[in-house]
Design an enzyme around this catalytic site. Structure first.
Site, PDB file in Angstrom:
ATOM      1  N   ASN A   1      51.186  65.302  27.063  1.00  0.00           N
ATOM      2  CA  ASN A   1      51.327  66.272  28.293  1.00  0.00           C
ATOM      3  C   ASN A   1      50.257  66.416  28.972  1.00  0.00           C
ATOM      4  O   ASN A   1      50.039  66.914  30.043  1.00  0.00           O
ATOM      5  CB  ASN A   1      51.786  67.649  27.496  1.00  0.00           C
ATOM      6  CG  ASN A   1      53.099  67.363  27.142  1.00  0.00           C
ATOM      7  OD1 ASN A   1      53.972  66.801  27.385  1.00  0.00           O
ATOM      8  ND2 ASN A   1      53.858  68.592  26.198  1.00  0.00           N
TER       9      ASN A   1
ATOM     10  N   ARG B   1      67.433  60.036  35.512  1.00  0.00           N
ATOM     11  CA  ARG B   1      66.651  59.451  34.447  1.00  0.00           C
ATOM     12  C   ARG B   1      67.960  58.776  33.681  1.00  0.00           C
ATOM     13  O   ARG B   1      68.706  59.469  33.180  1.00  0.00           O
ATOM     14  CB  ARG B   1      65.510  60.046  33.585  1.00  0.00           C
ATOM     15  CG  ARG B   1      64.623  60.807  34.434  1.00  0.00           C
ATOM     16  CD  ARG B   1      63.602  61.215  33.456  1.00  0.00           C
ATOM     17  NE  ARG B   1      62.819  62.179  34.030  1.00  0.00           N
ATOM     18  CZ  ARG B   1      61.621  62.260  34.953  1.00  0.00           C
ATOM     19  NH1 ARG B   1      61.092  60.969  34.990  1.00  0.00           N
ATOM     20  NH2 ARG B   1      60.961  63.187  35.365  1.00  0.00           N
TER      21      ARG B   1
ATOM     22  N   ARG C   1      59.829  61.301  38.842  1.00  0.00           N
ATOM     23  CA  ARG C   1      58.528  61.116  38.392  1.00  0.00           C
ATOM     24  C   ARG C   1      58.208  60.097  37.165  1.00  0.00           C
ATOM     25  O   ARG C   1      58.814  60.327  36.050  1.00  0.00           O
ATOM     26  CB  ARG C   1      57.789  62.126  38.274  1.00  0.00           C
ATOM     27  CG  ARG C   1      56.072  62.044  38.171  1.00  0.00           C
ATOM     28  CD  ARG C   1      55.580  63.493  38.186  1.00  0.00           C
ATOM     29  NE  ARG C   1      55.536  64.097  39.339  1.00  0.00           N
ATOM     30  CZ  ARG C   1      55.900  65.371  39.436  1.00  0.00           C
ATOM     31  NH1 ARG C   1      56.238  66.240  38.328  1.00  0.00           N
ATOM     32  NH2 ARG C   1      56.000  65.802  40.471  1.00  0.00           N
TER      33      ARG C   1
ATOM     34  N   HIS D   1      68.382  66.163  41.948  1.00  0.00           N
ATOM     35  CA  HIS D   1      68.172  66.565  40.524  1.00  0.00           C
ATOM     36  C   HIS D   1      69.259  67.068  39.693  1.00  0.00           C
ATOM     37  O   HIS D   1      69.477  67.131  38.419  1.00  0.00           O
ATOM     38  CB  HIS D   1      66.934  67.567  40.342  1.00  0.00           C
ATOM     39  CG  HIS D   1      66.659  67.860  39.067  1.00  0.00           C
ATOM     40  ND1 HIS D   1      66.728  68.954  38.349  1.00  0.00           N
ATOM     41  CD2 HIS D   1      65.675  66.767  38.085  1.00  0.00           C
ATOM     42  CE1 HIS D   1      66.274  68.854  37.156  1.00  0.00           C
ATOM     43  NE2 HIS D   1      65.490  67.678  36.841  1.00  0.00           N
TER      44      HIS D   1
ATOM     45  N   TYR E   1      66.910  66.543  23.390  1.00  0.00           N
ATOM     46  CA  TYR E   1      66.397  67.619  24.202  1.00  0.00           C
ATOM     47  C   TYR E   1      67.859  68.650  23.875  1.00  0.00           C
ATOM     48  O   TYR E   1      68.992  68.283  23.757  1.00  0.00           O
ATOM     49  CB  TYR E   1      66.625  67.219  25.487  1.00  0.00           C
ATOM     50  CG  TYR E   1      65.494  66.493  26.168  1.00  0.00           C
ATOM     51  CD1 TYR E   1      64.550  66.127  25.323  1.00  0.00           C
ATOM     52  CD2 TYR E   1      65.183  66.403  27.545  1.00  0.00           C
ATOM     53  CE1 TYR E   1      63.296  65.653  25.629  1.00  0.00           C
ATOM     54  CE2 TYR E   1      64.062  65.686  27.979  1.00  0.00           C
ATOM     55  CZ  TYR E   1      63.016  65.237  27.010  1.00  0.00           C
ATOM     56  OH  TYR E   1      62.114  64.615  27.447  1.00  0.00           O
TER      57      TYR E   1
ATOM     58  N   ARG F   1      60.597  78.172  28.372  1.00  0.00           N
ATOM     59  CA  ARG F   1      59.655  77.228  27.398  1.00  0.00           C
ATOM     60  C   ARG F   1      58.104  76.960  28.007  1.00  0.00           C
ATOM     61  O   ARG F   1      57.438  77.118  27.124  1.00  0.00           O
ATOM     62  CB  ARG F   1      60.216  75.852  27.371  1.00  0.00           C
ATOM     63  CG  ARG F   1      59.718  75.088  26.372  1.00  0.00           C
ATOM     64  CD  ARG F   1      60.273  73.723  26.625  1.00  0.00           C
ATOM     65  NE  ARG F   1      59.798  72.826  27.650  1.00  0.00           N
ATOM     66  CZ  ARG F   1      60.334  72.188  28.614  1.00  0.00           C
ATOM     67  NH1 ARG F   1      61.590  71.720  28.398  1.00  0.00           N
ATOM     68  NH2 ARG F   1      59.855  71.308  29.614  1.00  0.00           N
TER      69      ARG F   1
ATOM     70  N   HIS G   1      65.781  72.756  26.936  1.00  0.00           N
ATOM     71  CA  HIS G   1      65.996  71.935  28.315  1.00  0.00           C
ATOM     72  C   HIS G   1      66.738  72.478  28.786  1.00  0.00           C
ATOM     73  O   HIS G   1      67.172  72.522  29.999  1.00  0.00           O
ATOM     74  CB  HIS G   1      66.017  70.499  28.002  1.00  0.00           C
ATOM     75  CG  HIS G   1      66.023  69.753  29.147  1.00  0.00           C
ATOM     76  ND1 HIS G   1      66.822  69.296  30.028  1.00  0.00           N
ATOM     77  CD2 HIS G   1      64.703  69.361  30.221  1.00  0.00           C
ATOM     78  CE1 HIS G   1      66.559  68.572  31.129  1.00  0.00           C
ATOM     79  NE2 HIS G   1      65.166  68.737  31.155  1.00  0.00           N
TER      80      HIS G   1
END
Length: 715
Positions: A79, A405, A435, A465, A498, A594, A622
């Site tokens: 991270n 993704r 990304r 998205h 997630y 979060r 998530h």
């Protein structure tokens, strides 16, 4: 629990955060909205950075299985890499181009300074956790990551032989002299700077050399049990390179060898207005991504100062961008040990996600009523099965899907390919700018196009998205739409790690809304009016603000008023101001955020009715859920969007209602009430920016939101 993040500096008491009056308002003598006071806002980047202290706290928690603690340590390191690659790089860009401060009023140069100071604290905490806690405890448990000074003679012989046979042939050391200038160093690659004495075969006097570790080499090497005596003994490649680097310079004396690693800006910038083909432009950008501007230098702590200065000059970095490391500079690579060591006793217990009944006949099942899936507690298999059945069903005419993704060897991509081969009309919106998945998504797009799928690469200027799947099926004389909407990606791997919601429905209004959005994405459609869904960048932001305002009006009229929202991050200024206004009116607000949160809770007279908590546990939190009490007739939306500027204003996102009352009650109970009751993995944001761990009391038994769902839904 022995890890408490160090308090962030309070913006309220920091003179650098004095009230900032926008120039245009000050010049015209306008009154400044008191809710725009910079003292009411935390800096987004520093808030995001602090999240990693909460992740690191999991690595130091003795209640967490040992190898899972190792995983949390590695996550905090990874991270931090991404933080410098993206967030810190964005701040540097703002500094270079004179972009004014955000709502917190802190200038980019000052933010960068605070980033480096706070990151230094995090790095120090990470390596103390590794050196003083995890490495010794792993050693006691029979999982040994051996430092150089712990190698015995037999291990050293094997390691030197392995180095000469498997590593040395792929290394290409570079001596630094006028004919060999400082080489390009790839982002996050492992390197050794070597100090030499003597002359080589050409009579050149040695001084410095660089040894780059190729990507093809494993960063963790396991020593055979017959050599080491233990079944789980490992060494870092960096330790081997430092120990045996003399093999690369025969006849010369190695005076020192110091590992280093540079982190670079990884944010790709494509001028979409100036390119005719986004895919081609992105391919060109990816070629140079690994050599963009340097942001951070990690180097062995014992490296001489003059060598550090040489590296800083070559990377054009300031003094505070160097981090001296007491251990391997690529500590996150020790995550390989987690997969290599088969020790169930050192990991979380395995679980079996709940299966959906009648999943072998998904269309019939969904026709009976909406299906709600709560991952990872509910299996992702029904979504895969829905696409598989659609690909094979002769009554299915068309399939449309967004992909952000997907993961390697995605079964969804394979089913979409098969659907196209079976004569279905298949349209897929592939977001190339996801990304760090750009290259993979280019490959997905190529594969789909080769199979005859119509591929759309999103909308210029807006990342797609939203998570949407639309299936058009002929049923008798009518066409029926089946829809899946989700808060997470169509990625089988992340659905096991997630927390996310997915809704499968045949509701005609939702189906029509999704169809309109797909037509808008693939064509040049005008603005559309949706009946059920909220859509960014058009109605989601306004819809959220309108619902906050409605709760505010309820409170002012003396009616019950309540907002509960769960998301990954919050920074959109208008939403924050609307929440402040609602709090002032008496609306009770609970936010489960979060990561980064720029809203300052608990400020008397402003946000004393707002509470913010962060949950960090076994699974990555998530899902995004927004709940508005609405005087007893609550609105509940799940969404792909956080309350961030980018999600609400610069992306294609959706917010979808849960219309079935029983399913809406499930979402409320499982994702909101359940998480507000958590007192084992929850952290409460304080008015001064600190996060305090919430603990059970004599009146409140320990409650873990995630563990309760595992016990309730899984086997």
């Amino acid at each position: 629990m022995n890890a408490t993040p160090k308090p962030s500096q309070s913006r309220a008491s920091d003179p650098r955060n004095a009230r900032h009056v926008p120039h245009d308002q000050a010049a015209q003598g306008q009154d400044v909205d008191p809710l725009r006071d910079p003292a009411l806002y935390f800096n987004r980047e520093l808030s995001q950075l602090d999240f990693n202290f909460r992740v690191l706290a999991q690595a130091r928690d003795a209640q967490v299985p040992l190898l899972e603690r190792l995983r949390y340590l590695c996550i905090s390191c990874t991270n931090l890499d991404e933080f410098f690659e993206i967030r810190a790089a964005t701040v540097r860009h703002s500094q270079d181009f004179g972009i004014p401060p955000g709502p917190d009023g802190v200038a980019p140069a000052e933010v960068l300074k605070q980033i480096h100071d706070r990151a230094a604290e995090l790095v120090d905490a990470q390596y103390r956790c590794w050196n003083e806690e995890l490495r010794p405890q792993l050693n006691d448990a029979g999982v040994r990551i051996l430092p150089r000074d712990a190698w015995n003679a037999k291990q050293t012989r094997w390691l030197r032989d392995h180095f000469c046979e498997q590593i040395l042939p792929v290394l290409s050391p570079l001596g630094l002299d006028p004919a060999h200038p400082f080489p390009k160093i790839l982002n996050k690659s492992l390197n050794i700077v070597v100090v030499l004495k003597g002359k080589d075969a050409f009579g050149r006097t040695g001084h410095l050399a660089i040894v780059r570790a190729p990507r093809s080499l494993p960063r963790i090497i396991q020593i055979p049990q017959e050599v080491s005596g233990g079944p789980s003994d490992f060494v870092f490649l960096s330790a081997m390179l430092s120990a045996f680097v003399d093999e690369l310079f025969p006849g010369m004396q190695v005076k020192g060898a110091y590992q280093f690693r540079v982190t670079r800006n990884s944010e790709l910038i494509v001028d979409e207005e100036e390119v005719e083909n986004l895919a081609l432009a992105l391919r060109d950008e990816l070629i140079g991504r690994g050599y963009l501007r340097a942001m951070r230098l990690e180097i062995a702590e014992q490296c001489p100062t003059d060598i550090v200065r040489t590296l800083l000059v070559n990377f054009d970095l300031p003094e505070n961008a160097v981090y001296r490391i007491n251990g391997p500079v690529n500590l996150n690579r020790v995550i390989q040990v987690y997969d290599l060591v088969q020790r169930p006793d050192l990991k979380y217990p395995a679980f079996q996600p709940r299966a959906l009944r009648d999943a072998d006949a998904m269309f019939e099942r969904v026709a009976e009523g909406d299906v709600l899936l709560h991952h990872p507690f509910d299996s992702f298999a029904p979504v895969l099965e829905l696409i598989k059945q659609a690909a094979e069903d002769p009554n299915v005419l068309a399939i449309k899907q967004t992909l952000y993704r997907t993961g390697k060897d995605s079964p969804i991509v394979e089913q979409l390919v098969q659907a196209a081969r079976n004569g279905k009309d298949v349209t897929v919106v592939v977001e190339l700018r996801a990304r760090f998945d750009e290259e993979a998504n280019l490959g997905v797009g190529d594969r789909l196009q080769d199979a005859g799928v119509q591929v759309v690469y999103g909308v210029v200027g807006y990342k797609t998205h939203a998570k949407m799947l639309l299936i058009v099926r002929r049923e008798g004389r009518k066409l029926r739409r089946y829809v899946h909407l989700g808060t997470g990606n169509y990625h089988s791997g992340t659905t096991r790690n997630y927390t996310d919601f997915g809704l499968i429905t045949a509701d005609p209004d939702i189906g029509n809304d999704v169809d309109l959005i797909f037509r808008q994405l693939s064509g040049l459609a005008p603005a559309i009016k949706l009946k059920r869904l909220l859509q960014s960048p058009f109605t989601l932001h306004a819809g959220v603000l309108a619902r906050i305002d409605r709760e505010t009006k309820h409170a002012r009229a003396g009616r019950p008023a309540r907002i509960i929202a769960k998301m990954n991050a919050l920074n959109e200024p208008q939403v924050v101001r609307a929440l402040y206004t609602a709090s002032q009116a008496g609306v009770q607000i609970d936010l489960i955020v979060r990561g980064a949160c720029t809203l300052r809770p608990g400020v008397p007279g402003v946000s004393d009715n707002i509470r913010v908590r962060s949950i960090v546990g076994r699974f990555l939190e998530h899902h995004r859920v927004y709940w508005f009490g609405n005087d007893g007739a609550p609105d509940l939306f799940c969404s792909s969007a956080d309350w961030l500027e980018r999600n609400l204003l610069r992306r294609i996102e959706t917010g979808f209602p849960i219309l079935d009352p029983d399913l809406a009650a499930r979402v409320y109970d499982e994702a909101l009430a359940n998480y507000l009751a958590d007192n084992t993995n929850a952290w409460a944001l304080q008015p001064d920016g600190r996060y305090e761990r919430i603990a059970p009391t004599e009146h409140h038994m320990p409650h873990s939101a995630q563990l309760s769902l595992l016990a309730k839904l899984c086997t």
